[in-house]
Structure formats: structure tokens, C-alpha cells
Motif scaffolding. Sequence first.
Motif, mmCIF file in Angstrom:
data_model
loop_
_atom_site.group_PDB
_atom_site.id
_atom_site.type_symbol
_atom_site.label_atom_id
_atom_site.label_comp_id
_atom_site.label_asym_id
_atom_site.label_seq_id
_atom_site.Cartn_x
_atom_site.Cartn_y
_atom_site.Cartn_z
ATOM 1 N N SER A 1 -21.626 -0.456 -1.894
ATOM 2 C CA SER A 1 -22.310 0.541 -2.701
ATOM 3 C C SER A 1 -22.159 1.934 -2.092
ATOM 4 C CB SER A 1 -23.791 0.195 -2.842
ATOM 5 O OG SER A 1 -24.470 1.185 -3.592
ATOM 6 N N GLN A 2 -22.263 2.032 -0.782
ATOM 7 C CA GLN A 2 -22.105 3.328 -0.124
ATOM 8 C C GLN A 2 -20.744 3.940 -0.440
ATOM 9 O OE1 GLN A 2 -22.898 3.149 4.105
ATOM 10 N NE2 GLN A 2 -24.736 1.904 3.801
ATOM 11 N N ARG A 3 -19.705 3.131 -0.363
ATOM 12 C CA ARG A 3 -18.358 3.640 -0.629
ATOM 13 C C ARG A 3 -18.212 4.103 -2.075
ATOM 14 N NH1 ARG A 3 -16.269 -1.368 2.904
ATOM 15 N NH2 ARG A 3 -16.044 -0.299 4.910
ATOM 16 N N LEU A 4 -18.819 3.370 -2.989
ATOM 17 C CA LEU A 4 -18.752 3.771 -4.393
ATOM 18 C C LEU A 4 -19.522 5.067 -4.624
ATOM 19 C CD1 LEU A 4 -17.849 3.205 -7.264
ATOM 20 C CD2 LEU A 4 -19.845 1.713 -7.545
ATOM 21 N N GLN A 5 -20.695 5.200 -4.006
ATOM 22 C CA GLN A 5 -21.464 6.436 -4.137
ATOM 23 C C GLN A 5 -20.671 7.633 -3.616
ATOM 24 O OE1 GLN A 5 -25.636 6.168 -2.652
ATOM 25 N NE2 GLN A 5 -25.274 3.970 -2.587
ATOM 26 N N ILE A 6 -20.001 7.440 -2.499
ATOM 27 C CA ILE A 6 -19.221 8.514 -1.886
ATOM 28 C C ILE A 6 -18.031 8.882 -2.762
ATOM 29 C CG2 ILE A 6 -17.726 9.064 0.080
ATOM 30 C CD1 ILE A 6 -19.707 7.195 1.725
ATOM 31 N N ALA A 7 -17.308 7.868 -3.231
ATOM 32 C CA ALA A 7 -16.108 8.123 -4.034
ATOM 33 C C ALA A 7 -16.434 8.800 -5.352
ATOM 34 C CB ALA A 7 -15.370 6.812 -4.273
ATOM 35 N N ASN A 8 -17.580 8.459 -5.942
ATOM 36 C CA ASN A 8 -17.950 9.019 -7.247
ATOM 37 C C ASN A 8 -18.492 10.441 -7.159
ATOM 38 O OD1 ASN A 8 -17.205 6.661 -8.478
ATOM 39 N ND2 ASN A 8 -19.263 6.021 -9.054
ATOM 40 N N ALA A 9 -18.811 10.892 -5.971
ATOM 41 C CA ALA A 9 -19.491 12.174 -5.809
ATOM 42 C C ALA A 9 -18.538 13.365 -5.918
ATOM 43 C CB ALA A 9 -20.199 12.217 -4.454
ATOM 44 N N VAL A 10 -19.102 14.492 -6.284
ATOM 45 C CA VAL A 10 -18.417 15.773 -6.138
ATOM 46 C C VAL A 10 -18.556 16.188 -4.676
ATOM 47 C CG1 VAL A 10 -18.366 18.204 -6.830
ATOM 48 C CG2 VAL A 10 -18.956 16.434 -8.499
ATOM 49 N N SER A 11 -17.488 16.668 -4.073
ATOM 50 C CA SER A 11 -17.586 17.132 -2.687
ATOM 51 C C SER A 11 -18.613 18.250 -2.581
ATOM 52 C CB SER A 11 -16.236 17.657 -2.201
ATOM 53 O OG SER A 11 -16.403 18.391 -1.000
ATOM 54 N N PRO A 12 -19.583 18.130 -1.669
ATOM 55 C CA PRO A 12 -20.560 19.214 -1.498
ATOM 56 C C PRO A 12 -19.915 20.540 -1.116
ATOM 57 C CG PRO A 12 -21.298 17.217 -0.378
ATOM 58 C CD PRO A 12 -19.886 16.974 -0.806
ATOM 59 N N ILE A 13 -18.803 20.479 -0.389
ATOM 60 C CA ILE A 13 -18.124 21.718 0.020
ATOM 61 C C ILE A 13 -17.538 22.422 -1.200
ATOM 62 C CG2 ILE A 13 -16.200 22.649 1.356
ATOM 63 C CD1 ILE A 13 -16.665 20.389 3.383
ATOM 64 N N LEU A 14 -16.888 21.659 -2.068
ATOM 65 C CA LEU A 14 -16.351 22.239 -3.295
ATOM 66 C C LEU A 14 -17.475 22.715 -4.204
ATOM 67 C CD1 LEU A 14 -14.037 22.892 -5.209
ATOM 68 C CD2 LEU A 14 -14.049 20.498 -5.957
ATOM 69 N N ALA A 15 -18.553 21.928 -4.289
ATOM 70 C CA ALA A 15 -19.694 22.314 -5.126
ATOM 71 C C ALA A 15 -20.314 23.622 -4.647
ATOM 72 C CB ALA A 15 -20.743 21.207 -5.127
ATOM 73 N N GLU A 16 -20.392 23.806 -3.339
ATOM 74 C CA GLU A 16 -20.942 25.054 -2.810
ATOM 75 C C GLU A 16 -20.051 26.242 -3.189
ATOM 76 O OE1 GLU A 16 -22.282 27.165 1.427
ATOM 77 O OE2 GLU A 16 -21.544 25.092 1.418
ATOM 78 N N ALA A 17 -18.738 26.054 -3.089
ATOM 79 C CA ALA A 17 -17.811 27.129 -3.469
ATOM 80 C C ALA A 17 -17.971 27.496 -4.944
ATOM 81 C CB ALA A 17 -16.376 26.706 -3.173
ATOM 82 N N ILE A 18 -18.132 26.489 -5.789
ATOM 83 C CA ILE A 18 -18.325 26.743 -7.215
ATOM 84 C C ILE A 18 -19.654 27.456 -7.452
ATOM 85 C CG2 ILE A 18 -18.678 25.636 -9.455
ATOM 86 C CD1 ILE A 18 -16.758 23.423 -8.464
ATOM 87 N N GLY A 19 -20.706 26.990 -6.796
ATOM 88 C CA GLY A 19 -22.016 27.605 -6.964
ATOM 89 C C GLY A 19 -22.026 29.069 -6.561
ATOM 90 N N ARG A 20 -21.382 29.388 -5.464
ATOM 91 C CA ARG A 20 -21.331 30.788 -5.020
ATOM 92 C C ARG A 20 -20.526 31.643 -6.002
ATOM 93 N NH1 ARG A 20 -23.691 31.393 -0.254
ATOM 94 N NH2 ARG A 20 -23.898 29.591 1.137
ATOM 95 N N ALA A 21 -19.443 31.071 -6.515
ATOM 96 C CA ALA A 21 -18.629 31.823 -7.468
ATOM 97 C C ALA A 21 -19.370 32.051 -8.775
ATOM 98 C CB ALA A 21 -17.311 31.088 -7.715
ATOM 99 N N LEU A 22 -20.096 31.042 -9.241
ATOM 100 C CA LEU A 22 -20.855 31.187 -10.486
ATOM 101 C C LEU A 22 -21.968 32.235 -10.357
ATOM 102 C CD1 LEU A 22 -21.166 27.438 -11.583
ATOM 103 C CD2 LEU A 22 -19.774 29.198 -12.679
ATOM 104 N N SER A 23 -22.438 32.445 -9.134
ATOM 105 C CA SER A 23 -23.493 33.441 -8.892
ATOM 106 C C SER A 23 -22.938 34.843 -8.660
ATOM 107 C CB SER A 23 -24.327 33.026 -7.675
ATOM 108 O OG SER A 23 -24.940 31.772 -7.866
#
Length: 357
Positions: free
Chosen positions: A321-343
Motif C-alpha cells: 500500500s505504501q508503494r502504491l500511495q507513493i507512486a500515485n502521488a504528485v511530487s511535493p517538489i513539483l507541486a510546490e513549484a506549481i503553487g509558487r508559479a500560480l501565486s
Amino acid sequence: MPSFVDLFSGAGGLSLGLVRAGWTPLLAVDQWPDAVRTYRYNFPDHPVVEASLEALTAKQLRALVKGTPDWVVGGPPCQGFSTVGKRLREDPRNKLVHEFARIVDTLQPQGFLVENVVGLRDMDFVDAVTALFQGLGYTVTSMVLRAADYGVPQLRSRIFFVGDRTGRSFDRPRPTHSPLNYVSVDDAIGDLPALAPGESARTYLQSPATTYQRKMRRGSMSIQGHTASKHPQHLIEAISHIPDGGNRRSIPAHLQPKSGYHNSYSRLHSGSPAVAVTQNMGKPSATRCIHPTQHRGLTAREGARLQGFPDAFHFSAGSTSQRLQIANAVSPILAEAIGRALSDETQWQGPTLLAAE
């Protein structure tokens, strides 16, 4: 700073990145119990609901979300949009993206962010998703982003749709990395304890050697999820012949696995980013997921490192389950870059920006 509702929140990779970008979470929703437990453990102050989107009525949503969120974000499945020749609304695989759109229409945020696999990028898919949200009054921008271009040690690409109610279009986040300075597999996981198949470790045995390793270990005193899958002895012997970054062609004929694809039984290259982290990261027969130097598949923690989850971020349930949760996730690093750009107002073009000038 912007507030957001995270639908299909999973373990919380998108939420983690957006919070790091200064955004405020109002609600997370997912129907997967393991992922919800992970989310609650790591975000004890974030409101999270274990429920299917179909079960949430407009009245319930308005009660759960205090005020109007600036953004609704998430990764609804969209496979049916790539089916040529079928009426999109009738394809059952489209049900959840239409539920996502229903919630956007109910909450009326300033904008929305949809993430999905890049393999679905064909004109029918892009046009259909764009048309769906244009029908709700949003200007829609689509883009494909490669995680490695933003400091993630992984080449995985994803397609993102950004919608804005004021008529603006969004310019993609500016890359911070290139092939000249990508974060490599060894940069990411080289400090984690060596394991044989079936072994696990919870204690760091060496100091971090790279900026990325120091970032991942910040706030963590132990290692969670660093457990290697057991492999039969004949498989261990077979993959022991594969060099760093090599593939099954290096396995002697008498040890060659009888099944698998051309890219099965391949090692990650220590000096390059990973190709893509999948739920089968612990299986040597999966796509390029054998450790660069150790004779085994990846652990959940190594997969988390390659996705950009810090060691202090813990995953619930067992290794599968841990591996599936990890694989399905958006990378937090990429998400942070997107969030900063959207702001960042300089990342937008359109009527509102022109009117302000």
C-alpha cells in the motif's frame, strides 16, 4: 495566500507542495482508507474527509468548506477522454472527472488545477477536458511538466490543466533544473542504509552527502518504510550480473527470466534521475526499478525519496500500500513549484492583468 480544496488527495503530495508554497488547505477528500490515514498522520491540522466525491452533495460541500476556496485541485481519472468515437459523458471512466467538475461548479473557485498521466495527451483528451471546464466559465491552459526540470530525481512527466475564471491564461512554471544539473538517483538515495532482499533498516548509518539528502532528512531522526522485498535466490543471482544502469542483456542465458518486457530487469542509473516511480517499484521484473548497486527492487522509502517526499513524511499500512500511495502521488517538489508559479502574477496573461495595467 491562496486557499484550496484537494480532491483525490491520496497521501497528500499535492497538498504538501502547495502548503510549502504558502497555500492554505480548507479540505481534502479521498475514499482510500490507507491514503486518508497517511494524510491525517502527516497533516493533523488539515480537514480531511474519507468519502467518494459522488457521495458529497452541494449542501455537504458548502458545510465542509468554510467560505469560497481560491482553488480546487486534484487528479481525477480521465482515461475515457482518450477513447475515440465514444460519447464522452457516457464513458464510465469519465465519471470522476465530471464529479470534479461538479464540485468546481458548486464551490466556484477562482481557479482549478487538474493533474493526470501524460499518456492520455491526445487532441481528443485535451480538447474534451478543456471544453468541459470552459463550459463552466473557465479559461483553460494545459501543459506537460517533467518532474526532473523542477529538482525531482525522476523523469516522469505529467499533464496539468489550469483554469481561471477571470479570463487569464497561465504560463508554465519556470524550470529550475536541466540535464546539466538534474538530481540523480545517487544524489537522492545514496545515504540510505544498504539492504539485502528481505532486510529493513530504521537507523541512518552515514551523514547526508548532498543538498537533496540533507533536505530529505530535515526533521527526521529515523527511517520509515525502508524495507526491501524478498526475492528468490535465482533472481538475486540473475540481477547481480546487471551493472549500474544496465539491463537484462547482461544476465547470462541460463539465468534469463522466462517472462517480462525489454525494459524489465533493468537497474536505475546512479548518475541520472529515475525514469518513473511505479507501484511495482519493489519488483525487479517491473520497469527499471532495481537499485543501482544492490541486488533488489526499491524500498518504499527509496521510492518516496525519488518522488520528493521527505523522510519525516510517514506512510500508513504495509509495503504494498505504501508503494502504491507513493507512486500515485504528485511530487511535493513539483507541486510546490506549481503553487509558487500560480501565486506569481507575472506568470499570468489575459484580461485581468491587462486591466490592472
